[in-house]
Scaffold this motif. Structure first.
Motif, PDB file in Angstrom:
ATOM      1  N   GLY A   1      -4.328  12.976 -13.834  1.00  0.00           N
ATOM      2  CA  GLY A   1      -3.200  12.517 -14.657  1.00  0.00           C
ATOM      3  C   GLY A   1      -1.859  13.088 -14.252  1.00  0.00           C
ATOM      4  O   GLY A   1      -0.969  13.236 -15.096  1.00  0.00           O
ATOM      5  N   ILE A   2      -1.670  13.399 -12.960  1.00  0.00           N
ATOM      6  CA  ILE A   2      -0.387  13.907 -12.453  1.00  0.00           C
ATOM      7  C   ILE A   2       0.105  12.910 -11.405  1.00  0.00           C
ATOM      8  O   ILE A   2      -0.464  12.832 -10.312  1.00  0.00           O
ATOM      9  N   PRO A   3       1.144  12.127 -11.695  1.00  0.00           N
ATOM     10  CA  PRO A   3       1.468  10.949 -10.886  1.00  0.00           C
ATOM     11  C   PRO A   3       1.893  11.219  -9.451  1.00  0.00           C
ATOM     12  O   PRO A   3       1.700  10.363  -8.593  1.00  0.00           O
ATOM     13  N   ASP A   4       2.496  12.361  -9.147  1.00  0.00           N
ATOM     14  CA  ASP A   4       3.165  12.505  -7.855  1.00  0.00           C
ATOM     15  C   ASP A   4       2.394  13.329  -6.827  1.00  0.00           C
ATOM     16  O   ASP A   4       2.944  13.715  -5.797  1.00  0.00           O
ATOM     17  N   VAL A   5       1.094  13.577  -7.051  1.00  0.00           N
ATOM     18  CA  VAL A   5       0.373  14.466  -6.136  1.00  0.00           C
ATOM     19  C   VAL A   5       0.293  13.900  -4.718  1.00  0.00           C
ATOM     20  O   VAL A   5       0.250  14.657  -3.743  1.00  0.00           O
ATOM     21  N   ASN A   6       0.243  12.577  -4.590  1.00  0.00           N
ATOM     22  CA  ASN A   6       0.149  11.968  -3.265  1.00  0.00           C
ATOM     23  C   ASN A   6       1.448  11.294  -2.825  1.00  0.00           C
ATOM     24  O   ASN A   6       1.457  10.551  -1.833  1.00  0.00           O
ATOM     25  N   ALA A   7       2.528  11.519  -3.560  1.00  0.00           N
ATOM     26  CA  ALA A   7       3.793  10.863  -3.252  1.00  0.00           C
ATOM     27  C   ALA A   7       4.200  11.133  -1.810  1.00  0.00           C
ATOM     28  O   ALA A   7       4.027  12.244  -1.304  1.00  0.00           O
ATOM     29  N   PRO A   8       4.711  10.107  -1.107  1.00  0.00           N
ATOM     30  CA  PRO A   8       5.083   8.778  -1.610  1.00  0.00           C
ATOM     31  C   PRO A   8       3.996   7.727  -1.450  1.00  0.00           C
ATOM     32  O   PRO A   8       4.276   6.532  -1.605  1.00  0.00           O
ATOM     33  N   TYR A   9       2.760   8.137  -1.175  1.00  0.00           N
ATOM     34  CA  TYR A   9       1.732   7.162  -0.826  1.00  0.00           C
ATOM     35  C   TYR A   9       1.024   6.606  -2.058  1.00  0.00           C
ATOM     36  O   TYR A   9       0.918   7.267  -3.091  1.00  0.00           O
ATOM     37  N   ARG A  10       0.524   5.379  -1.933  1.00  0.00           N
ATOM     38  CA  ARG A  10      -0.250   4.729  -2.992  1.00  0.00           C
ATOM     39  C   ARG A  10      -1.691   5.213  -2.939  1.00  0.00           C
ATOM     40  O   ARG A  10      -2.221   5.558  -1.901  1.00  0.00           O
ATOM     41  N   GLY A  11      -2.327   5.146  -4.109  1.00  0.00           N
ATOM     42  CA  GLY A  11      -3.754   5.411  -4.162  1.00  0.00           C
ATOM     43  C   GLY A  11      -4.090   6.877  -4.351  1.00  0.00           C
ATOM     44  O   GLY A  11      -3.235   7.764  -4.307  1.00  0.00           O
TER      45      GLY A  11
END
Length: 552
Positions: free
Chosen positions: A369-379
């Motif tokens: 539930g943490i949106p930016d862990v893989n930023a800037p990539y999707r998935g």
């Protein structure tokens, strides 16, 4: 009178049955928490062995020490190496960044797959699941069913999981699902080349006699028995439960705090798990400083359950929400581990001739539930979009690798085994087909040639290939193809499959050729879980949101 009694009993049975159904999740989790637990004895000190002199004498002159540090579920944006970092870039990982600045940074590195165990098998063997059959992550008996039940009791909006009919397939016990002993691992090759080999941390390649680390080339293994970083009620722990995540509920119910050394009975670790692994790794380094060693330090951090020390929680500052602050504190401990390892090597005077490789088994998980862990990539983890498989691959070897080296060639976990073998001057028998490539020529600057024409990922019917800048994903659930040009669209925003049928055809042929003659999976997948590509588990899935199913 007898009829009334019978009716009363039937009514009570119906009432109790109804209550049991309504409370089925709580009952199942209670059973997971109260059954099947292992007795854990008090903490024990480990007397780490030193290299066998006769074996060490076989090592090549000047053979480097080799340390491979693997994080678990680390998102590419969890570290500041790539210009980002958590909390809008305010959170830094200076010790991991140091590996990049003082060595080689593979800027387009990929995990073996979107989940942990098959990636670890590829790291150990340099081979795709098409050769080993180790395609799906082993899970404890009953875990898939419990997670599915808990998930369906939640109002997430996600479609239900799909359960294939396996009635005609004998169930294989969790303990018997492992990397076959017939496979050749990097530890076995380095052991033969004169190295003392040590595993610390997570293994997840099987626990049976054929599969455990000491059966796969490691002289010593300090194994993570379960998955708590500290007891839940420890005075020094800060916990973060994820009420929206069914996997988290199962982990909190079933996990224990225990480790095992070389097959011993479980005993309590000597502190917070990430720090404990690091301290034991430092002891291994000091004990073996005079002879070549291979240390595989496989951290559990930053996998759930989310648990940090109070000291780390206070040190990272006021990051919101609470789970993100605990997560950042856990990442601080992983980064500190890297720093402590480097410092120990420097104190023992062996840093310059030690190769350190750092990576993660897959991308960050959406279910935290943490949106930016893989930023800037999707998935996320459990997908093959870039966010699920793009990982750091950092390599430091001061004697051989120039500081500040950046390599843009796509590389993958299958390359780790042949690279470390080459560094240790080991020999892989000609009878073993290795899919990975030696990355030392790229890292040392003696070559600029891309090592792969194509890289492949497979999880059941979900198949992916990257060839050059083109990446094709195909699946049966949903029945769809996604094509992206990563040169112009590195974050996979625009599916150009319909506009490029010739490219889809060419890459599909590559996938089919890769699948042709593949070894069947060692065991079939049991469930196909839906994963929202662009939303975390904390967000509600809505009609029109993109979803991919993950067979496991």
């Amino acid at each position: 009178m007898g009829k009334k009694i019978v009716l009363g009993v039937l009514a009570a049975a119906v009432l109790l049955g109804g209550l049991a159904y309504l409370m089925r999740v709580e009952i199942v989790l209670y059973l997971a928490a109260t059954t099947g637990k292992v007795e854990v004895s008090p903490h024990q000190e480990i007397n780490w062995k030193t290299a066998d002199p006769d074996r060490a004498s076989k090592a090549a002159d000047g053979a480097p020490n080799i340390i491979f540090i693997l994080a678990d579920d680390l998102g590419i944006n969890d570290i500041s190496t790539y210009g980002g970092g958590m909390n809008g870039g305010a959170f830094k990982t200076p010790h991991i960044d140091r590996l990049a600045s003082e060595g080689a940074n593979f800027t387009q590195a990929y995990a073996g797959t979107g989940t942990c165990a098959p990636s670890r098998a590829m790291l150990m063997t340099g081979r795709y699941p098409s050769r080993t059959g180790f395609e799906f992550t082993p899970t404890p008996n009953g875990m898939s069913g419990i997670v599915q039940m808990v998930s369906e009791s939640m109002d997430s909006g996600l479609p239900d999981a799909h359960i294939p009919d396996r009635s005609d397939v004998p169930e294989i016990d969790f303990q018997d699902k492992g990397l076959p002993g017939s496979e050749l691992t990097v530890a076995e090759v380095l052991q033969e080349a004169g190295y003392h080999t040590v595993h610390i941390g997570k293994w997840h390649l099987g626990r049976g006699e054929e599969f455990d680390a000491t059966s796969q080339g490691f002289d010593e293994s300090l194994l993570m028995g379960s998955g708590l970083f500290l007891p839940e009620d420890d005075p020094n722990v800060v916990n973060a439960r994820l009420d929206f995540d069914p996997i988290d509920k199962f982990l909190w119910a079933s996990m224990q705090y225990g480790v095992s050394y070389n097959g011993s009975e479980w005993f309590e670790p000597g502190g917070y798990l990430t720090d404990y692994w690091t301290q034991e790794a430092q002891k291994v380094i000091r004990a073996n400083k005079d002879n070549p060693f291979f240390l595989y330090l496989a951290h559990w951090g930053i996998h759930t359950p989310l648990q940090a020390t109070k000291e780390d929680y206070e040190a990272v500052g006021d990051i919101q929400p609470h789970r993100a602050r605990v997560y950042a504190a856990m990442m601080r401990a992983v980064d500190r581990s890297v720093g402590d390892i480097i410092q120990t090597l420097e104190e023992e005077g062996i840093a310059d001739n030690t190769i350190i490789v750092f990576s993660s088994d897959n991308g960050g998980a959406g279910y935290i539930g943490i949106p930016d862990v893989n930023a800037p990539y999707r998935g996320w983890k459990i997908t093959l979009f870039e966010g699920g498989i793009r990982v750091p691959m950092l390599m430091r070897w001061p004697d051989r690798i120039p500081a500040g080296t950046e390599i843009e060639s796509p590389v993958a976990h299958i390359d780790v085994m042949p690279t470390l073998v080459a560094a240790g001057e080991g020999t892989i028998p000609d009878t073993i087909e290795i899919d990975g490539k030696d990355l030392l020529p790229l890292a040392t600057g003696t070559s600029t040639e891309d090592p792969h024409e194509a890289i492949f990922w497979t999880s059941g019917y979900y198949r992916v290939v990257r060839a050059g800048d083109w990446k094709l994903q195909v699946s049966e659930r949903p029945n769809k193809a996604w094509l992206f040009n990563l040169a112009s669209d590195p974050t996979e925003q625009t599916n150009v499959a319909e506009a490029n049928p010739d490219v889809v055809s060419r890459l599909t042929a590559l996938l089919d050729a890769h699948s042709a003659g593949s070894r069947p999976p060692l065991y079939p997948h049991q469930v196909e879980f839906p994963v929202a590509v662009d939303k975390t588990r904390a967000e509600r899935f809505e009609d029109g949101d993109e979803v991919i199913y993950w067979p496991n």
